[in-house]
Design a protein around this motif. Structure first.
Motif, short mmCIF file in Angstrom:
data_model
loop_
_atom_site.label_atom_id
_atom_site.label_comp_id
_atom_site.label_asym_id
_atom_site.label_seq_id
_atom_site.Cartn_x
_atom_site.Cartn_y
_atom_site.Cartn_z
N LEU A 110 -45.42 -2.23 37.21
CA LEU A 110 -44.19 -2.73 37.82
C LEU A 110 -42.99 -2.23 37.03
O LEU A 110 -42.88 -2.48 35.83
N ILE A 111 -42.10 -1.51 37.70
CA ILE A 111 -40.87 -1.04 37.07
C ILE A 111 -39.77 -2.04 37.40
O ILE A 111 -39.37 -2.22 38.55
N THR A 112 -39.32 -2.74 36.39
CA THR A 112 -38.24 -3.71 36.54
C THR A 112 -37.57 -3.87 35.18
O THR A 112 -38.23 -3.75 34.15
N PRO A 113 -36.26 -4.10 35.14
CA PRO A 113 -35.59 -4.21 33.84
C PRO A 113 -36.06 -5.43 33.04
O PRO A 113 -36.43 -6.46 33.61
N GLN A 114 -35.98 -5.30 31.74
CA GLN A 114 -36.38 -6.39 30.86
C GLN A 114 -35.60 -7.67 31.16
O GLN A 114 -36.14 -8.77 31.04
N TYR A 115 -34.34 -7.54 31.57
CA TYR A 115 -33.56 -8.74 31.79
C TYR A 115 -34.10 -9.57 32.95
O TYR A 115 -33.88 -10.79 33.00
N GLU A 116 -34.84 -8.96 33.88
CA GLU A 116 -35.46 -9.74 34.94
C GLU A 116 -36.61 -10.58 34.39
O GLU A 116 -36.82 -11.73 34.80
N VAL A 117 -37.37 -10.02 33.46
CA VAL A 117 -38.43 -10.77 32.79
C VAL A 117 -37.82 -11.93 32.02
O VAL A 117 -38.29 -13.08 32.10
N GLU A 118 -36.75 -11.65 31.27
CA GLU A 118 -36.11 -12.70 30.47
C GLU A 118 -35.53 -13.80 31.36
O GLU A 118 -35.59 -14.98 31.00
N ARG A 119 -34.97 -13.43 32.48
CA ARG A 119 -34.37 -14.42 33.38
C ARG A 119 -35.41 -15.46 33.81
O ARG A 119 -35.16 -16.68 33.76
N LEU A 120 -36.59 -15.00 34.24
CA LEU A 120 -37.63 -15.92 34.68
C LEU A 120 -38.19 -16.76 33.52
O LEU A 120 -38.39 -17.97 33.65
N LEU A 121 -38.41 -16.11 32.37
CA LEU A 121 -38.96 -16.83 31.23
C LEU A 121 -37.97 -17.82 30.66
O LEU A 121 -38.35 -18.91 30.20
N GLU A 122 -36.68 -17.47 30.68
CA GLU A 122 -35.66 -18.39 30.16
C GLU A 122 -35.57 -19.64 31.04
O GLU A 122 -35.46 -20.77 30.53
N GLN A 123 -35.61 -19.45 32.34
CA GLN A 123 -35.54 -20.60 33.23
C GLN A 123 -36.76 -21.51 33.05
O GLN A 123 -36.64 -22.74 33.02
N ARG A 124 -37.93 -20.88 32.89
CA ARG A 124 -39.15 -21.67 32.66
C ARG A 124 -39.04 -22.46 31.37
O ARG A 124 -39.40 -23.65 31.31
N ALA A 125 -38.56 -21.81 30.30
CA ALA A 125 -38.43 -22.49 29.01
C ALA A 125 -37.44 -23.65 29.10
O ALA A 125 -37.69 -24.74 28.57
#
Length: 483
Positions: A110-125
């Motif tokens: 999956l090609i997607t910017p790191q900030y998209e990963v961080e966005r989901l993980l930050e909301q979960r946290a």
């Protein structure tokens, strides 16, 4: 289990008690903190940067094993909607690796910017109750028999002391936690003066990750899926400091040299220059302090394994800390030590494999070019060799040493098998162990299980012909099997 509390000293400094301090709010720290908080631990996440995300990011690829870990947290489908799926990786101009053969629901990169990963993980946290302390820097730490004390400076220079049972440094390759521990970070620079750009293209290439090199230069292009492309390039004849300015024409020239075309690059939204090191800390655990992600290991960008390896570090460590904090580990010290014994060899493997890829891309002598030709031929023609290479890059081929007497599948990744109660990954979303048994069986937990029977998710094979029993760890690896 929480030790949360506040104490104010005469000098105005405040001490905050928590269960676990995580230093560094990148993907690794966010996943770890979210896991711990979801299990009921009190977690404080310390980050030097102000709140908010930046799209200035080097990481851009999420591999199959990482997508599986995100699936067990209910995040994979949302992340996949942000990027584009690549089923083939083209290397060195003529080698094409077929990711569609991966034995996973996620048979792609999956090609997607790191900030998209961080966005989901930050909301979960945040949803799980993690306490975020932005604009806060670690100045030092000290340990004793009962915990860790972290000395911090908060917004406006406000002094703050955090006290916790454990602390985890996920604060990148310049880790202040690693420095505070006095640990070396041996290694060297593998490649200098890499240029990086996010651009639009007039002449779009085929929808696969493209990598090629001449020996004196290389370039790769990957689509984000939203009209933007990540371009990375290197020129042996232009080795300058990271601070040297870089413009779009330099990126275009590199692409023309390696690929024969610049694909009409325009409208760059970000351009930078950096260097890549190969380094690994000798110990991932020092007493009550742990290192994960780039704080523990850095390597070349080849293969796109950096962020993925860090996220997998976090998934390995989180359930072990949870078991210890709950008082459910039969041998707490051995369980915490297993984080290093399992993940340090993986970090070393990633250093070797990514280093080999970048050195082959940089091959310029007759001997190294001949080696690249042989490697390309073998990987392209010999199916087991290519399957092993893809397994290592994707993370699906990673396994851990089996526990004594725990069965032949102990330490192996558990596939997302269908169960009567749903997919295995869906059941792992509870963050607990999953005990899979044949229909009608009610097996007891093995003595080595660091959990209680009340917490285990029980499931039944969908295939009635399966008569084995397996206990799957929260990170998706088999802890124990009946045979």
């Amino acid at each position: 289990m929480s030790t949360t509390g506040h104490r104010t000293h005469e000098a105005g400094e405040t001490t905050v008690d928590t269960d676990v301090i995580v230093v560094g709010a990148g993907p690794t720290g966010l996943l770890l903190a979210g896991d711990l908080a979801a299990a009921g631990l009190d977690v404080t996440l310390v980050e030097r940067r102000p709140a908010g995300r930046s799209n200035l990011t080097r990481a851009f690829g999420v591999h199959a094993r990482t997508l599986e870990l995100l699936d067990t947290r209910g995040l994979a489908d949302a992340l996949e909607a942000t990027g584009t799926k690549l089923t083939r990786m083209r290397l060195f101009g003529r080698l094409s690796l077929d990711l569609g053969r991966l034995p996973s629901r996620f048979d792609h990169l999956l090609i997607t910017p790191q900030y998209e990963v961080e966005r989901l993980l930050e909301q979960r946290a945040a949803d799980a109750g993690v306490t975020f302390r932005h604009e806060t820097a670690l100045n030092g730490l000290r340990q004793d028999a009962d915990g860790v004390t972290a000395e911090l400076t908060g917004p406006g220079g406000t002094p703050l002391t955090l006290r916790a049972r454990h602390l985890v440094g996920t604060d990148g390759h310049r880790s202040t936690v690693r420095t505070a521990l006095g640990l070396p970070f041996p290694g060297s620079s593998v490649i200098r003066s890499i240029v990086l750009a996010d651009v639009r293209l007039t002449d779009e290439p085929a929808g696969s990750l493209t990598v090629n090199g001449t020996g004196d230069s290389f370039t790769f292009i990957a689509p984000f899926g939203d009209g933007w492309y990540r371009v990375m390039g290197w020129d042996r004849t232009r080795q300058v400091p990271d601070s040297e300015p870089v413009d779009l024409e330099e990126v275009r020239a590199l692409a023309r040299r390696a690929l024969g075309t610049d694909h009409g690059m325009h409208d760059a939204r970000w351009i930078s220059r950096f260097h890549s090191d190969e380094r690994q800390v000798p110990a991932y655990r020092v007493g009550r302090v742990f290192l994960a992600g780039d704080a523990a290991h850095v390597h070349s960008p080849a293969g796109g394994q950096g962020m993925n390896t860090g996220l997998q570090d976090a998934a390995n460590l989180s359930w072990k800390l949870i078991a210890v904090h709950r008082g459910e580990a039969p041998d707490p010290e051995a369980l915490l030590d297993s984080y290093h014994s399992e993940r340090h060899p993986v970090g070393a493997m990633v250093l070797r494999s990514s280093g080999a890829l970048v050195r082959l891309a940089m091959a310029h002598t007759p001997a190294t070019r001949a080696l690249r030709a042989v490697a390309t031929t073998v990987l392209g023609a010999v199916r087991p060799a290519s399957a092993k290479a893809i397994g290592m890059i994707s993370g699906l081929g990673i396994s851990y040493a089996p526990a004594p007497g725990a069965g032949r599948t102990s330490g192996r990744r558990a596939p997302d098998v269908p169960l009567r109660e749903g997919r295995l990954h869906e059941l792992l979303r509870a963050g607990e162990f999953v005990l899979i048994a044949p229909d009608g069986a009610a097996p007891a937990l093995p003595p080595l299980a660091p959990t209680t029977a009340a917490r285990v998710v029980r499931a039944t094979w969908k295939d009635p012909a399966r008569r084995t029993t397996a206990l799957v760890r929260p990170d998706g690896y088999v802890l124990w099997s009946s045979r």
